[in-house]
Design a protein around this motif. Structure first.
Motif, PDB file in Angstrom:
ATOM      1  N   PHE A  86      -8.337   5.798   8.158  1.00 15.93           N
ATOM      2  CA  PHE A  86      -7.746   6.472   9.297  1.00 15.93           C
ATOM      3  C   PHE A  86      -8.521   7.708   9.713  1.00 15.93           C
ATOM      4  O   PHE A  86      -9.128   8.397   8.887  1.00 15.93           O
ATOM      5  CB  PHE A  86      -6.320   6.928   8.958  1.00 15.93           C
ATOM      6  N   GLY A  87      -8.431   8.002  11.013  1.00 13.61           N
ATOM      7  CA  GLY A  87      -8.844   9.301  11.504  1.00 13.61           C
ATOM      8  C   GLY A  87      -7.726  10.310  11.303  1.00 13.61           C
ATOM      9  O   GLY A  87      -6.637   9.970  10.829  1.00 13.61           O
ATOM     10  N   GLU A  88      -8.004  11.545  11.676  1.00  9.56           N
ATOM     11  CA  GLU A  88      -7.017  12.605  11.454  1.00  9.56           C
ATOM     12  C   GLU A  88      -5.927  12.625  12.512  1.00  9.56           C
ATOM     13  O   GLU A  88      -4.964  13.370  12.391  1.00  9.56           O
ATOM     14  CB  GLU A  88      -7.722  13.959  11.396  1.00  9.56           C
TER      15      GLU A  88
ATOM     16  N   LEU B 166      -6.770   0.183   5.401  1.00  9.47           N
ATOM     17  CA  LEU B 166      -7.301   0.844   6.581  1.00  9.47           C
ATOM     18  C   LEU B 166      -7.860   2.221   6.264  1.00  9.47           C
ATOM     19  O   LEU B 166      -7.399   2.898   5.343  1.00  9.47           O
ATOM     20  CB  LEU B 166      -6.208   0.999   7.643  1.00  9.47           C
TER      21      LEU B 166
ATOM     22  N   TYR C  61      -8.071  -0.246  15.101  1.00  9.70           N
ATOM     23  CA  TYR C  61      -6.643  -0.217  15.382  1.00  9.70           C
ATOM     24  C   TYR C  61      -6.253   1.122  16.011  1.00  9.70           C
ATOM     25  O   TYR C  61      -6.891   2.140  15.748  1.00  9.70           O
ATOM     26  CB  TYR C  61      -5.823  -0.324  14.079  1.00  9.70           C
TER      27      TYR C  61
ATOM     28  N   TYR D 256      -2.593   3.204  16.040  1.00  8.99           N
ATOM     29  CA  TYR D 256      -1.201   3.357  15.670  1.00  8.99           C
ATOM     30  C   TYR D 256      -0.705   4.656  16.301  1.00  8.99           C
ATOM     31  O   TYR D 256      -1.500   5.530  16.645  1.00  8.99           O
ATOM     32  CB  TYR D 256      -1.040   3.488  14.142  1.00  8.99           C
TER      33      TYR D 256
ATOM     34  N   TYR E  10      -0.110   5.119   1.275  1.00  9.13           N
ATOM     35  CA  TYR E  10      -1.072   6.050   1.858  1.00  9.13           C
ATOM     36  C   TYR E  10      -0.512   7.459   1.732  1.00  9.13           C
ATOM     37  O   TYR E  10       0.705   7.666   1.743  1.00  9.13           O
ATOM     38  CB  TYR E  10      -1.303   5.739   3.338  1.00  9.13           C
TER      39      TYR E  10
ATOM     40  N   GLY F 103       9.017  12.269  13.532  1.00 12.49           N
ATOM     41  CA  GLY F 103      10.182  11.878  12.753  1.00 12.49           C
ATOM     42  C   GLY F 103      10.426  10.384  12.682  1.00 12.49           C
ATOM     43  O   GLY F 103      11.395   9.951  12.053  1.00 12.49           O
ATOM     44  N   GLN F 104       9.555   9.612  13.303  1.00 16.05           N
ATOM     45  CA  GLN F 104       9.761   8.166  13.319  1.00 16.05           C
ATOM     46  C   GLN F 104       8.636   7.450  12.574  1.00 16.05           C
ATOM     47  O   GLN F 104       7.766   8.068  11.980  1.00 16.05           O
ATOM     48  CB  GLN F 104       9.871   7.669  14.763  1.00 16.05           C
ATOM     49  N   LYS F 105       8.690   6.127  12.615  1.00 17.48           N
ATOM     50  CA  LYS F 105       7.732   5.339  11.855  1.00 17.48           C
ATOM     51  C   LYS F 105       6.355   5.388  12.498  1.00 17.48           C
ATOM     52  O   LYS F 105       6.205   5.634  13.692  1.00 17.48           O
ATOM     53  CB  LYS F 105       8.184   3.873  11.806  1.00 17.48           C
ATOM     54  N   VAL F 106       5.374   5.107  11.666  1.00 21.49           N
ATOM     55  CA  VAL F 106       4.032   4.860  12.184  1.00 21.49           C
ATOM     56  C   VAL F 106       4.049   3.450  12.772  1.00 21.49           C
ATOM     57  O   VAL F 106       4.278   2.472  12.062  1.00 21.49           O
ATOM     58  CB  VAL F 106       2.987   4.971  11.056  1.00 21.49           C
TER      59      VAL F 106
ATOM     60  N   PHE G 205       2.436   0.259  15.012  1.00 16.72           N
ATOM     61  CA  PHE G 205       1.228  -0.430  15.445  1.00 16.72           C
ATOM     62  C   PHE G 205       1.201  -0.557  16.962  1.00 16.72           C
ATOM     63  O   PHE G 205       2.199  -0.930  17.595  1.00 16.72           O
ATOM     64  CB  PHE G 205       1.182  -1.808  14.796  1.00 16.72           C
TER      65      PHE G 205
ATOM     66  N   PHE H 118       0.835  -1.204   0.000  1.00 17.61           N
ATOM     67  CA  PHE H 118       0.000   0.000   0.000  1.00 17.61           C
ATOM     68  C   PHE H 118       0.867   1.250   0.000  1.00 17.61           C
ATOM     69  O   PHE H 118       1.970   1.259   0.543  1.00 17.61           O
ATOM     70  CB  PHE H 118      -0.880   0.056   1.266  1.00 17.61           C
TER      71      PHE H 118
ATOM     72  N   ARG I 153       8.381   5.070   7.804  1.00 16.45           N
ATOM     73  CA  ARG I 153       8.358   6.315   8.559  1.00 16.45           C
ATOM     74  C   ARG I 153       7.818   7.478   7.765  1.00 16.45           C
ATOM     75  O   ARG I 153       7.645   8.574   8.306  1.00 16.45           O
ATOM     76  CB  ARG I 153       9.753   6.648   9.080  1.00 16.45           C
TER      77      ARG I 153
ATOM     78  N   GLN J 197       2.667   7.701  15.949  1.00 20.74           N
ATOM     79  CA  GLN J 197       3.867   8.151  15.265  1.00 20.74           C
ATOM     80  C   GLN J 197       4.550   9.194  16.121  1.00 20.74           C
ATOM     81  O   GLN J 197       4.024  10.307  16.280  1.00 20.74           O
ATOM     82  CB  GLN J 197       3.552   8.709  13.879  1.00 20.74           C
TER      83      GLN J 197
ATOM     84  N   PHE K 106      -3.085   7.587  15.902  1.00 20.28           N
ATOM     85  CA  PHE K 106      -4.058   7.414  14.826  1.00 20.28           C
ATOM     86  C   PHE K 106      -4.976   6.233  15.132  1.00 20.28           C
ATOM     87  O   PHE K 106      -4.508   5.140  15.450  1.00 20.28           O
ATOM     88  CB  PHE K 106      -3.357   7.129  13.495  1.00 20.28           C
TER      89      PHE K 106
ATOM     90  N   GLY L  53      -5.421  -5.180   5.308  1.00 20.39           N
ATOM     91  CA  GLY L  53      -4.428  -4.124   5.308  1.00 20.39           C
ATOM     92  C   GLY L  53      -4.930  -2.798   4.807  1.00 20.39           C
ATOM     93  O   GLY L  53      -4.246  -1.792   4.951  1.00 20.39           O
TER      94      GLY L  53
ATOM     95  N   HIS M 171      -6.460  13.313   7.219  1.00 20.93           N
ATOM     96  CA  HIS M 171      -6.154  11.966   7.667  1.00 20.93           C
ATOM     97  C   HIS M 171      -5.394  11.198   6.592  1.00 20.93           C
ATOM     98  O   HIS M 171      -5.389  11.587   5.426  1.00 20.93           O
ATOM     99  CB  HIS M 171      -7.456  11.234   8.002  1.00 20.93           C
TER     100      HIS M 171
END
Lengths: 113, 115
Positions: B106-108, B104, B33, B35, A36, B40-43, B45, A34, A105, B37, B91, B102, A43
């Motif tokens: 998302f909200g804001e 998804l 779910y 998540y 996004y 500066g780092q990954k999103v 889970f 994916f 990231r 963030q 999130f 997979g 969002h």
């Protein structure tokens, strides 16, 4: 467990330039892939997805991505970017049998008019 | 288009305080779910929730975190005693079914700042 790498953290382009954002994942089995996008103040929303079939996937707003299994890559491309493409772009991978995607990231894209 | 809504959009709290982040999922979605963030780092889970119970959680989701769906609409994330390192964007996301694995919605996001 799968992991996702986005090597470009910040990309700055002028309008009409071509775009390619890298995404590599580590997982040996079958995956769903994916991209996004998160526009400023909005969002995360799905840009495009790959489950199976043609490895060249076309998404919304002229974006496309190519799944290259041998390289474990799913790079995002757009031939000519617009100012409105300024956003954060996230690659995500979901291993078959899992329903929990793993995200990178993100890459911040700024397009100057 | 149906949306996932999150409140608050931004919360500032003192270290050690409890925080509740709220999410209203899309009504016919079955999987929820959280998540997060860190800047500066990954999103990353945190947790997934299905049929009124946790289905998966990550190592980040320790005893100070909890989730529930108290009234059949809101889906909440509670952090009992916040730490500085909990500062992040959180999130909420939903998935309609496992057929779209997979994919998804998302909200804001809720930005949490712990001082």
């Amino acid at each position: 467990a799968q992991s996702v790498s986005q090597h470009n953290h910040h990309v700055i382009l002028s309008e009409a330039a071509s775009l390619e954002l890298g995404c590599n994942y580590s997982y040996g089995g079958t995956v769903n892939l994916f991209w996004y996008v998160q526009y400023p103040g909005q969002h995360l929303q799905l840009l495009l997805k790959y489950f199976s079939g043609d490895p060249l996937v076309k998404g919304i707003k002229g974006f496309e991505a190519e799944f290259i299994k041998s390289k474990f890559s799913f790079n995002l491309r757009k031939p000519s970017v617009q100012w409105s493409d300024t956003a954060e772009y996230f690659c995500a991978v979901n291993a078959q049998g899992s329903y929990i995607p793993t995200f990178g990231r993100g890459t911040s894209l700024i397009v100057h008019p | 288009e149906p949306e996932v809504t999150q409140t608050p959009s931004h919360q500032v709290t003192q270290m050690g305080q409890e925080v509740i982040l709220r999410c209203v999922p899309i009504s016919n979605h079955l999987y929820f779910y959280w998540y997060r963030q860190i800047l500066g780092q990954k999103v990353e889970f945190l947790v997934s929730f299905y049929n009124n119970e946790i289905s998966e959680k990550s190592e980040i989701f320790d005893d100070q975190f909890s989730v529930e769906r108290p009234d059949g609409s809101n889906f909440t994330l509670k952090i009992r005693s916040t730490k500085l390192e909990d500062s992040a964007m959180y999130f909420c996301a939903t998935q309609i079914s496992l057929l779209n694995t997979g994919e998804l919605f998302f909200g804001e996001g809720s930005r949490l700042t712990v001082l």
